[in-house]
Design a protein around this motif. Structure first.
Motif, PDB file in Angstrom:
ATOM      1  N   CYS A 198       0.556  -1.322  -0.063  1.00 37.60           N
ATOM      2  CA  CYS A 198       0.186   0.029   0.123  1.00 37.60           C
ATOM      3  C   CYS A 198       0.509   1.536  -0.141  1.00 37.60           C
ATOM      4  O   CYS A 198       2.052   1.187   0.610  1.00 37.60           O
ATOM      5  CB  CYS A 198      -1.166   0.206   0.871  1.00 37.60           C
ATOM      6  SG  CYS A 198      -1.989   1.458   1.073  1.00 37.60           S
ATOM      7  N   MET A 199       0.570   2.405  -0.825  1.00 35.34           N
ATOM      8  CA  MET A 199       1.233   3.721  -0.377  1.00 35.34           C
ATOM      9  C   MET A 199       1.725   3.823   0.605  1.00 35.34           C
ATOM     10  O   MET A 199       2.120   5.357   0.732  1.00 35.34           O
ATOM     11  CB  MET A 199       1.147   4.767  -2.087  1.00 35.34           C
ATOM     12  CG  MET A 199      -0.872   4.778  -2.062  1.00 35.34           C
ATOM     13  SD  MET A 199      -0.507   5.738  -3.841  1.00 35.34           S
ATOM     14  CE  MET A 199      -2.858   6.043  -3.623  1.00 35.34           C
ATOM     15  N   PHE A 200       0.056   4.326   1.075  1.00 33.18           N
ATOM     16  CA  PHE A 200       0.232   4.732   2.365  1.00 33.18           C
ATOM     17  C   PHE A 200       0.717   4.622   3.407  1.00 33.18           C
ATOM     18  O   PHE A 200       0.134   4.618   4.508  1.00 33.18           O
ATOM     19  CB  PHE A 200      -1.853   4.681   2.980  1.00 33.18           C
ATOM     20  CG  PHE A 200      -2.252   6.481   1.877  1.00 33.18           C
ATOM     21  CD1 PHE A 200      -1.440   7.193   1.197  1.00 33.18           C
ATOM     22  CD2 PHE A 200      -3.281   5.613   1.028  1.00 33.18           C
ATOM     23  CE1 PHE A 200      -1.791   8.325  -0.345  1.00 33.18           C
ATOM     24  CE2 PHE A 200      -3.506   5.751  -0.084  1.00 33.18           C
ATOM     25  CZ  PHE A 200      -2.751   7.310  -0.420  1.00 33.18           C
ATOM     26  N   ARG A 201       1.656   3.169   3.175  1.00 28.87           N
ATOM     27  CA  ARG A 201       1.493   1.930   4.552  1.00 28.87           C
ATOM     28  C   ARG A 201       2.116   3.138   5.285  1.00 28.87           C
ATOM     29  O   ARG A 201       2.617   2.850   7.250  1.00 28.87           O
ATOM     30  CB  ARG A 201       2.963   0.844   4.632  1.00 28.87           C
ATOM     31  CG  ARG A 201       4.247   1.447   3.164  1.00 28.87           C
ATOM     32  CD  ARG A 201       4.299   0.623   2.384  1.00 28.87           C
ATOM     33  NE  ARG A 201       5.253   0.468   1.849  1.00 28.87           N
ATOM     34  CZ  ARG A 201       5.496   0.931   0.524  1.00 28.87           C
ATOM     35  NH1 ARG A 201       4.561   0.262   0.130  1.00 28.87           N
ATOM     36  NH2 ARG A 201       6.828   0.318  -0.129  1.00 28.87           N
ATOM     37  N   SER A 202       3.113   3.831   5.288  1.00 35.74           N
ATOM     38  CA  SER A 202       3.903   5.340   6.360  1.00 35.74           C
ATOM     39  C   SER A 202       2.660   6.337   6.769  1.00 35.74           C
ATOM     40  O   SER A 202       3.673   7.015   7.994  1.00 35.74           O
ATOM     41  CB  SER A 202       5.137   5.752   5.318  1.00 35.74           C
ATOM     42  OG  SER A 202       5.946   4.666   5.419  1.00 35.74           O
ATOM     43  N   MET A 203       1.559   5.412   6.875  1.00 40.06           N
ATOM     44  CA  MET A 203       1.230   7.344   7.426  1.00 40.06           C
ATOM     45  C   MET A 203       0.129   5.817   8.060  1.00 40.06           C
ATOM     46  O   MET A 203      -1.093   6.811   8.414  1.00 40.06           O
ATOM     47  CB  MET A 203       0.857   7.753   6.241  1.00 40.06           C
ATOM     48  CG  MET A 203       0.720   8.374   5.624  1.00 40.06           C
ATOM     49  SD  MET A 203      -0.255   8.956   4.372  1.00 40.06           S
ATOM     50  CE  MET A 203       1.990  10.518   2.869  1.00 40.06           C
ATOM     51  N   CYS A 204      -0.402   5.047   7.815  1.00 42.47           N
ATOM     52  CA  CYS A 204      -1.148   3.783   7.984  1.00 42.47           C
ATOM     53  C   CYS A 204      -0.580   3.318  10.010  1.00 42.47           C
ATOM     54  O   CYS A 204       0.479   3.044   9.640  1.00 42.47           O
ATOM     55  CB  CYS A 204      -1.725   4.018   7.115  1.00 42.47           C
ATOM     56  SG  CYS A 204      -3.978   3.757   8.395  1.00 42.47           S
TER      57      CYS A 204
END
Length: 446
Positions: free
Chosen positions: A396-402
Motif C-alpha cells: 500500500c502506498m499509504f503504509r507509512s501514514m497508517c
C-alpha cells in the motif's frame, strides 16, 4: 542555482509513486515516497520539468530535504525521527469487568452481571512494576467494564499509587473513560483529589446514542449520560473529551453529530466500532465507504464549528507531518510498547482491545514480572509487527501514514496479520486530505 547552506548537488530518486489528482477541475501530480510517507505537489508544468531534468538546484534541494531526491553520492537525507518505545508508560487498568450498561458494540462484552473487581494485591503488583519501567511519567487509565461501578477500587488504586510514586521518583497522571451514568459527589471528590481526567463514551444526540448505548432491558442511556455530565460540571469538573463510536446509528448524520458536540462544548474522537466482542454478533459498524464519507463531512463541519475533532488531528498529522505519534495509526503500533492493559485478576494484554481475548494474555502479575512478559518471543514479534508483516499493507502506498489495528483485524479476519477492516475508507481519507492540502495551500492562494 545552488543553495547557500548546502553544498551537495542532487539527483532524482527512483521508485517514487506518482499520483494524479484533479482538484476543482485543475490537474496536479503528487510525488510520494511510500517508505517515508513524504510527498510534494507538482503542477503539470512542473512535473514536465521534473521529468525532463529541468528543475533548478533549489527545487531539487526541496525534494532532497523531503526524502524525494538523492544527493550526489546517491544517498538519501538522514532523518532523526523519534524511535518507538520499548516499554510502556500507559497502562489501561480494568478495575472491574462489571458494567451497568450493555452496549450493543462493546468489544469487551461487558454488562450488568457480577464481574471481577481488582484487589489490592493486583493493584500493588501492577503499580510497583509500572514504576520500575524506564519512563519518568506513568499514566494509569482506569477503565472496565464501567470503572465507576467500583469507586472504592479507584480510590484505593490512587492511594496506593500516591504512596509509592515518590519512592520510585515517578510522575503520575490518572485518566478514566466512563459512560457518565454513575457520577456522584464521591467520584467528583476523588477526581478532584487525584486530578483524574474524565472522558466519556457518547455517540451524539439522544436518538443516535439510545440505539446502541443501552441498559440490559434495552432502554437508552442518553438521559443518564447527560445528567452525569451536568453533575460533573456542577461539581467544577469538565469532560476531557468523548469517544464517539461511529456505526449504523449515526454515520449517516455527521453534521448532527458534530453540532451536538459543539453545543455540548465537548471535544470528541469519532471512530468506527471495533470488531470484537458483541460487535461481532450485532454488526453495528460502518460499511465500506461510510466511514470515509462521514469523516469528510465531519471534517468541514468541525472546522466550521471550531470544535476539536481528534480524528481530524490524527489523520492530518499523519498526512501533513512526519510526527505520526498516535500509537494506533503508525507502524509499529503501541501495543506492548507504549501501552498495556491489565484485568482485575492480574492478566496482562498487549493493548486494551484484547482484554476479553484469552489468546492474547501475555502473562499474569501473580506469576511473572511485566518485563519478563514483554520480552517473550511472541510478544516481541507482535511489538515488531509492521506493514511488511501484512500482505496488503506491504504493497500500500499509504503504509507509512497508517497502521492496521491488530485487534480489529483479529476480530474481522482471525489474525493480526491482515489489513485494517476500514482499509478502503482510510485510503479515501488520505486522498481527500491530499486534495484539501492542494485546495488550501495552492488554489485558495492563487
Amino acid at each position: 542555482m545552488r543553495s547557500p547552506w548546502m553544498s551537495s548537488s542532487y539527483q532524482k530518486m527512483p521508485g517514487l509513486k506518482r499520483i494524479k489528482r484533479v482538484v476543482d477541475d485543475k490537474e496536479f501530480y503528487i510525488l510520494l515516497n511510500e517508505e517515508l510517507g513524504s510527498w510534494m505537489v507538482f503542477t503539470p508544468e512542473d512535473i514536465k520539468r521534473y521529468d525532463e531534468d529541468k528543475l533548478n538546484e533549489l527545487e531539487m534541494e526541496a525534494l532532497y530535504i523531503r526524502g524525494l531526491a538523492l544527493d550526489d553520492q546517491g544517498e538519501m537525507v538522514e532523518f532523526d525521527f523519534p524511535k518507538p518505545e520499548e516499554y510502556p508508560s500507559v497502562v489501561v487498568v480494568n478495575i472491574t469487568t462489571t458494567c451497568n450498561l450493555r452496549c450493543k458494540y462493546c468489544f469487551a462484552d461487558c454488562g450488568p452481571v457480577k464481574g471481577e473487581f481488582m484487589d489490592e494485591e493486583v493493584m500493588k503488583l501492577l503499580i510497583e512494576q509500572m514504576f520500575q519501567m524506564p519512563t519518568p511519567l506513568v499514566t494509569f487509565e482506569l477503565q472496565g467494564g464501567e470503572p465507576l461501578c467500583f469507586k472504592d477500587g479507584i480510590e484505593r488504586f490512587c492511594e496506593i499509587s500516591e504512596s509509592l510514586r515518590e519512592k520510585y521518583g515517578k510522575r503520575v497522571q490518572y485518566r478514566t473513560v466512563t459512560n457518565c451514568t454513575l457520577i456522584d459527589e464521591k467520584f467528583i471528590a476523588l477526581a478532584k483529589k487525584y486530578d483524574i481526567k474524565v472522558g466519556v463514551s457518547l455517540d451524539g444526540p439522544k436518538d443516535m446514542t439510545d440505539q446502541l448505548r443501552i441498559r440490559a432491558d434495552g432502554s437508552g442511556a442518553f438521559d443518564d449520560i447527560i445528567a452525569g455530565i451536568n453533575r460533573l460540571r456542577a461539581g467544577g469538573l469538565e469532560v476531557d473529551g468523548a469517544v464517539c463510536t461511529v456505526g449504523q446509528h449515526n454515520c449517516s448524520h455527521p453534521i448532527e453529530v458534530v453540532d451536538f458536540f459543539a453545543e455540548q462544548g465537548i471535544s470528541f474522537k469519532p471512530r468506527p466500532a471495533n470488531k470484537l466482542g458483541r460487535e461481532l454478533e450485532n454488526n453495528t459498524t460502518t460499511k465500506k465507504g461510510e466511514w470515509a464519507e462521514c469523516y469528510k463531512q465531519m471534517y468541514y463541519r468541525s472546522k466550521e464549528k471550531n470544535i476539536e475533532n481528534f480524528s481530524i488531528h490524527i489523520f492530518e498529522e499523519n498526512v501533513f507531518t512526519p510526527i505520526r505519534d498516535y500509537i494506533c495509526m503508525r507502524y509499529p503500533c503501541g501495543a506492548a510498547r507504549e501501552v498495556i492493559s491489565v484485568n482485575p485478576n492480574g492478566d496482562v494484554f498487549p493493548c486494551d482491545g484484547f482484554k476479553g481475548e484469552k489468546e492474547f494474555v501475555i502473562g499474569n502479575l501473580h506469576e511473572e514480572t511485566l518485563k519478563e512478559m514483554l520480552n517473550k518471543d511472541w510478544v516481541v514479534t507482535l511489538k515488531n509487527r509492521t506493514a511488511a508483516s501484512i500482505p496488503a499493507c506491504s504493497k500500500c502506498m499509504f503504509r507509512s501514514m497508517c497502521c492496521s489495528c491488530c485487534y480489529s483485524a483479529y476480530g474481522e479476519f482471525g489474525t493480526i496479520y491482515r489489513e485494517d477492516p476500514s482499509c478502503a475508507d482510510r485510503k479515501q481519507i488520505f486522498l481527500f486530505l491530499f486534495d484539501e492540502w492542494i485546495r488550501q495551500n495552492i488554489l485558495d492562494k492563487s
